[in-house]
Design an enzyme around this catalytic site. Structure first.
Site, PDB file in Angstrom:
ATOM      1  N   SER A 121      -4.276  14.408 -12.390  1.00  0.00           N
ATOM      2  CA  SER A 121      -2.372  14.117 -12.678  1.00  0.00           C
ATOM      3  C   SER A 121      -2.934  14.631 -14.398  1.00  0.00           C
ATOM      4  O   SER A 121      -1.319  14.239 -14.757  1.00  0.00           O
ATOM      5  CB  SER A 121      -1.959  12.319 -12.724  1.00  0.00           C
ATOM      6  OG  SER A 121      -3.393  11.608 -13.165  1.00  0.00           O
ATOM      7  N   HIS A 142      -0.073  16.383  -6.355  1.00  0.00           N
ATOM      8  CA  HIS A 142       0.007  15.357  -7.725  1.00  0.00           C
ATOM      9  C   HIS A 142       0.852  14.355  -6.758  1.00  0.00           C
ATOM     10  O   HIS A 142       2.234  14.803  -6.430  1.00  0.00           O
ATOM     11  CB  HIS A 142       0.532  15.508  -8.447  1.00  0.00           C
ATOM     12  CG  HIS A 142       0.153  14.498  -9.263  1.00  0.00           C
ATOM     13  ND1 HIS A 142       1.358  13.959 -10.457  1.00  0.00           N
ATOM     14  CD2 HIS A 142      -0.776  13.437  -9.362  1.00  0.00           C
ATOM     15  CE1 HIS A 142       1.165  13.150 -11.282  1.00  0.00           C
ATOM     16  NE2 HIS A 142      -0.279  12.389 -10.534  1.00  0.00           N
ATOM     17  N   GLU A 154       3.875  16.210  -6.186  1.00  0.00           N
ATOM     18  CA  GLU A 154       4.392  17.624  -7.015  1.00  0.00           C
ATOM     19  C   GLU A 154       3.055  18.669  -6.531  1.00  0.00           C
ATOM     20  O   GLU A 154       2.403  18.508  -6.657  1.00  0.00           O
ATOM     21  CB  GLU A 154       3.680  17.413  -8.674  1.00  0.00           C
ATOM     22  CG  GLU A 154       5.255  16.614  -9.229  1.00  0.00           C
ATOM     23  CD  GLU A 154       4.577  15.812 -10.490  1.00  0.00           C
ATOM     24  OE1 GLU A 154       5.541  16.121 -11.434  1.00  0.00           O
ATOM     25  OE2 GLU A 154       3.628  15.566 -10.912  1.00  0.00           O
ATOM     26  N   ASN A 192       4.791  13.206 -15.059  1.00  0.00           N
ATOM     27  CA  ASN A 192       3.641  12.445 -16.153  1.00  0.00           C
ATOM     28  C   ASN A 192       4.745  13.079 -17.843  1.00  0.00           C
ATOM     29  O   ASN A 192       4.357  11.739 -18.811  1.00  0.00           O
ATOM     30  CB  ASN A 192       2.333  12.800 -15.852  1.00  0.00           C
ATOM     31  CG  ASN A 192       1.952  11.253 -14.557  1.00  0.00           C
ATOM     32  OD1 ASN A 192       2.656  10.391 -14.774  1.00  0.00           O
ATOM     33  ND2 ASN A 192       0.859  11.582 -14.860  1.00  0.00           N
TER      34      ASN A 192
HETATM   35  N1  CAA Z   1      -0.128   0.964  -0.299  1.00  0.00           N
HETATM   36  C1  CAA Z   1       0.767   1.153   0.377  1.00  0.00           C
HETATM   37  N2  CAA Z   1       1.103   0.526   1.307  1.00  0.00           N
HETATM   38  C2  CAA Z   1       1.781  -0.806   0.408  1.00  0.00           C
HETATM   39  C3  CAA Z   1       0.923  -1.280  -0.965  1.00  0.00           C
HETATM   40  C4  CAA Z   1       0.155   0.602  -1.213  1.00  0.00           C
HETATM   41  N3  CAA Z   1      -0.187   0.203  -2.717  1.00  0.00           N
HETATM   42  N4  CAA Z   1       1.651  -1.540  -1.725  1.00  0.00           N
HETATM   43  C5  CAA Z   1       2.833  -1.975  -0.847  1.00  0.00           C
HETATM   44  N5  CAA Z   1       2.284  -1.339   0.361  1.00  0.00           N
HETATM   45  C6  CAA Z   1       3.500  -1.619   1.750  1.00  0.00           C
HETATM   46  C7  CAA Z   1       2.835  -3.007   1.341  1.00  0.00           C
HETATM   47  O1  CAA Z   1       2.620  -3.028   3.231  1.00  0.00           O
HETATM   48  C8  CAA Z   1       4.329  -3.990   1.815  1.00  0.00           C
HETATM   49  O2  CAA Z   1       5.339  -4.985   2.199  1.00  0.00           O
HETATM   50  P1  CAA Z   1       4.460  -6.451   2.675  1.00  0.00           P
HETATM   51  O3  CAA Z   1       4.087  -6.750   0.476  1.00  0.00           O
HETATM   52  O4  CAA Z   1       4.513  -6.865   2.865  1.00  0.00           O
HETATM   53  O5  CAA Z   1       2.635  -6.729   2.645  1.00  0.00           O
HETATM   54  C9  CAA Z   1       5.341  -2.501   1.486  1.00  0.00           C
HETATM   55  O6  CAA Z   1       5.012  -1.478   1.274  1.00  0.00           O
HETATM   56  C10 CAA Z   1       6.204  -2.742   0.412  1.00  0.00           C
HETATM   57  O7  CAA Z   1       6.127  -3.399  -0.265  1.00  0.00           O
HETATM   58  P2  CAA Z   1       7.103  -3.737  -1.591  1.00  0.00           P
HETATM   59  O8  CAA Z   1       8.159  -4.897  -0.867  1.00  0.00           O
HETATM   60  O9  CAA Z   1       6.261  -4.029  -2.378  1.00  0.00           O
HETATM   61  O10 CAA Z   1       7.949  -2.546  -1.598  1.00  0.00           O
HETATM   62  P3  CAA Z   1       9.520  -2.544  -2.516  1.00  0.00           P
HETATM   63  O11 CAA Z   1      10.761  -2.354  -1.815  1.00  0.00           O
HETATM   64  O12 CAA Z   1       9.088  -3.777  -3.596  1.00  0.00           O
HETATM   65  O13 CAA Z   1       9.137  -0.944  -3.351  1.00  0.00           O
HETATM   66  C11 CAA Z   1       7.865   0.127  -4.800  1.00  0.00           C
HETATM   67  C12 CAA Z   1       8.117  -1.127  -3.743  1.00  0.00           C
HETATM   68  C13 CAA Z   1       7.765   1.463  -3.829  1.00  0.00           C
HETATM   69  C14 CAA Z   1       6.580   0.450  -5.315  1.00  0.00           C
HETATM   70  C15 CAA Z   1       8.175   0.269  -6.245  1.00  0.00           C
HETATM   71  O14 CAA Z   1       8.440  -0.837  -6.756  1.00  0.00           O
HETATM   72  C16 CAA Z   1       8.502   1.557  -6.818  1.00  0.00           C
HETATM   73  O15 CAA Z   1       9.465   2.472  -6.865  1.00  0.00           O
HETATM   74  N6  CAA Z   1       7.841   0.854  -8.019  1.00  0.00           N
HETATM   75  C17 CAA Z   1       8.123   2.482  -9.030  1.00  0.00           C
HETATM   76  C18 CAA Z   1       6.659   2.701  -8.636  1.00  0.00           C
HETATM   77  C19 CAA Z   1       5.733   4.118  -9.205  1.00  0.00           C
HETATM   78  O16 CAA Z   1       6.990   4.391 -10.237  1.00  0.00           O
HETATM   79  N7  CAA Z   1       5.222   4.491  -9.784  1.00  0.00           N
HETATM   80  C20 CAA Z   1       4.345   5.805  -9.895  1.00  0.00           C
HETATM   81  C21 CAA Z   1       3.649   5.501 -11.359  1.00  0.00           C
HETATM   82  S1  CAA Z   1       3.380   6.743 -12.306  1.00  0.00           S
HETATM   83  C22 CAA Z   1       1.921   7.553 -11.078  1.00  0.00           C
HETATM   84  O17 CAA Z   1       1.653   7.812 -10.045  1.00  0.00           O
HETATM   85  C23 CAA Z   1       1.740   8.594 -11.839  1.00  0.00           C
HETATM   86  C24 CAA Z   1       0.278   9.109 -12.032  1.00  0.00           C
HETATM   87  O18 CAA Z   1      -0.010  10.021 -12.643  1.00  0.00           O
HETATM   88  C25 CAA Z   1      -0.834   7.916 -12.632  1.00  0.00           C
END
Ligand code: CAA
Length: 287
Positions: A121, A142, A154, A192
């Site tokens: 990233s 990515h 990406e 990012n």
């Molecule tokens: N891996 C795999 N499965 C997962 C998981 C993980 N890390 N986290 C949750 N799950 C599964 C679980 O089984 C979960 O169900 P249970 O809790 O009942 O077991 C299921 O997915 C649904 O999880 P949530 O109820 O937490 O799902 P949600 O509908 O609340 O959505 C989300 C969660 C999609 C993360 C949402 O909160 C979201 O879009 N958040 C923003 C995340 C974001 O912006 N990410 C980008 C970060 S920046 C980046 O990644 C770039 C980089 O280079 C650093």
């Protein structure tokens, strides 16, 4: 797809690598996951099993599909076991020297026409590819955290990426059920470049405005429609990862907003890394 991908390798099975491997096996690809130590590989395997298993418990998947998906995953500590992979996604530690060593070893291990993708990233894909005999086989893929839930990938065109390699990576991401976009090897790519300074602003507001992480998160969820608040998000991404990505962007773009806020640097130095260490802005249950 430009070229057929049957067998996939994932190198580095931390949060991102394990998530990517999960996505691959769920989409029907035989996947070889590689970690440096057997214990780390087993931990990743257990994580994948847990999340795929949750889908069965929640009625989103039947038990047979779960068993088939998990049966497609094999774990190893030996890079040589990736020999038969058509495409390898590297999701190892974000350090150029580490990636250079790994890519050299990978090039020696896989077939001459295998595609080598990096999930970096913060680093330049062109620079990662520069040590290879065939840099045209390298492309950025990515994924976003958590990889099984976030749709975007990406697809990053490096200076020497071959057209068929780029197209295959794009089509492969679509076969994984993701939403790929085409982008270039510019600092932070697309998301990012925007999200990191934005999250840094959020963290600075904590001190400037004297609000708590809870209230900041509430503000951005309910006032700006974010799915999770910025403090929760930085905890999810990892404070160290975010600081490193901020430093890399600042290094390249020299915009003050890109530089990591001192609060985050202090947290990283103190080992408060977010979810993975059990403490960041919040305390996390690690069971
Ligand atoms: N891996 C795999 N499965 C997962 C998981 C993980 N890390 N986290 C949750 N799950 C599964 C679980 O089984 C979960 O169900 P249970 O809790 O009942 O077991 C299921 O997915 C649904 O999880 P949530 O109820 O937490 O799902 P949600 O509908 O609340 O959505 C989300 C969660 C999609 C993360 C949402 O909160 C979201 O879009 N958040 C923003 C995340 C974001 O912006 N990410 C980008 C970060 S920046 C980046 O990644 C770039 C980089 O280079 C650093």
């Amino acid at each position: 797809m430009e070229r057929e991908v049957r067998r996939v390798g994932v190198v580095g099975l931390g949060t991102m690598g394990a998530g990517i491997a999960q996505v691959c096996v769920e989409a029907g690809f035989e996947t070889v996951g590689r970690e440096v130590e057997a214990e780390l590989a087993e931990r990743a395997g257990a994580r994948i099993e847990h999340f795929v298993g949750r889908k069965v418990e929640k009625g989103q998947l039947d038990a047979q599909a779960r068993d088939q998906a998990l049966g497609r995953l094999s774990l190893t500590t030996d890079l040589g076991d990736l020999a038969g992979c058509d495409l390898v996604v590297e999701a190892a530690f974000e350090d150029l020297a580490v990636k250079h060593d790994l890519f050299r070893e990978l090039e020696a291990a896989v077939a001459g026409d295998a595609i080598l993708a990096t999930n970096t990233s913060a680093l330049s894909v062109t620079q990662i590819a520069s040590v290879l005999e065939r840099p045209e086989r390298v492309v950025g893929m990515h994924f976003f955290n958590p990889a099984p839930l976030m749709k975007l990938v990406e697809i990053v065109r490096a200076e020497r990426t071959a057209e068929d390699v780029f197209d295959t990576a794009y089509d492969f991401a679509a076969l994984l059920g993701k939403e790929p976009i085409r982008c270039n090897d510019t600092p932070g790519f697309v998301v990012n470049r925007i999200l990191i300074p934005l999250l840094n602003d959020c963290v600075r507001v904590l001190d400037e405005a004297g609000v708590s992480p809870e209230d900041l998160d509430k503000a951005m969820r309910h006032g700006a429609g974010w799915p999770m608040g910025p403090a929760t998000l930085v905890d999810l991404v990892g404070i160290d990862i975010h600081v490193h990505a901020s430093e890399a962007l600042y290094d390249k773009l020299r915009e003050p907003r890109m530089a990591p806020p001192p609060r985050l640097v202090r947290m990283a130095q103190a080992g408060k890394l977010g979810e993975k260490s059990g403490e960041g802005f919040y305390l996390h249950n690690r069971d």
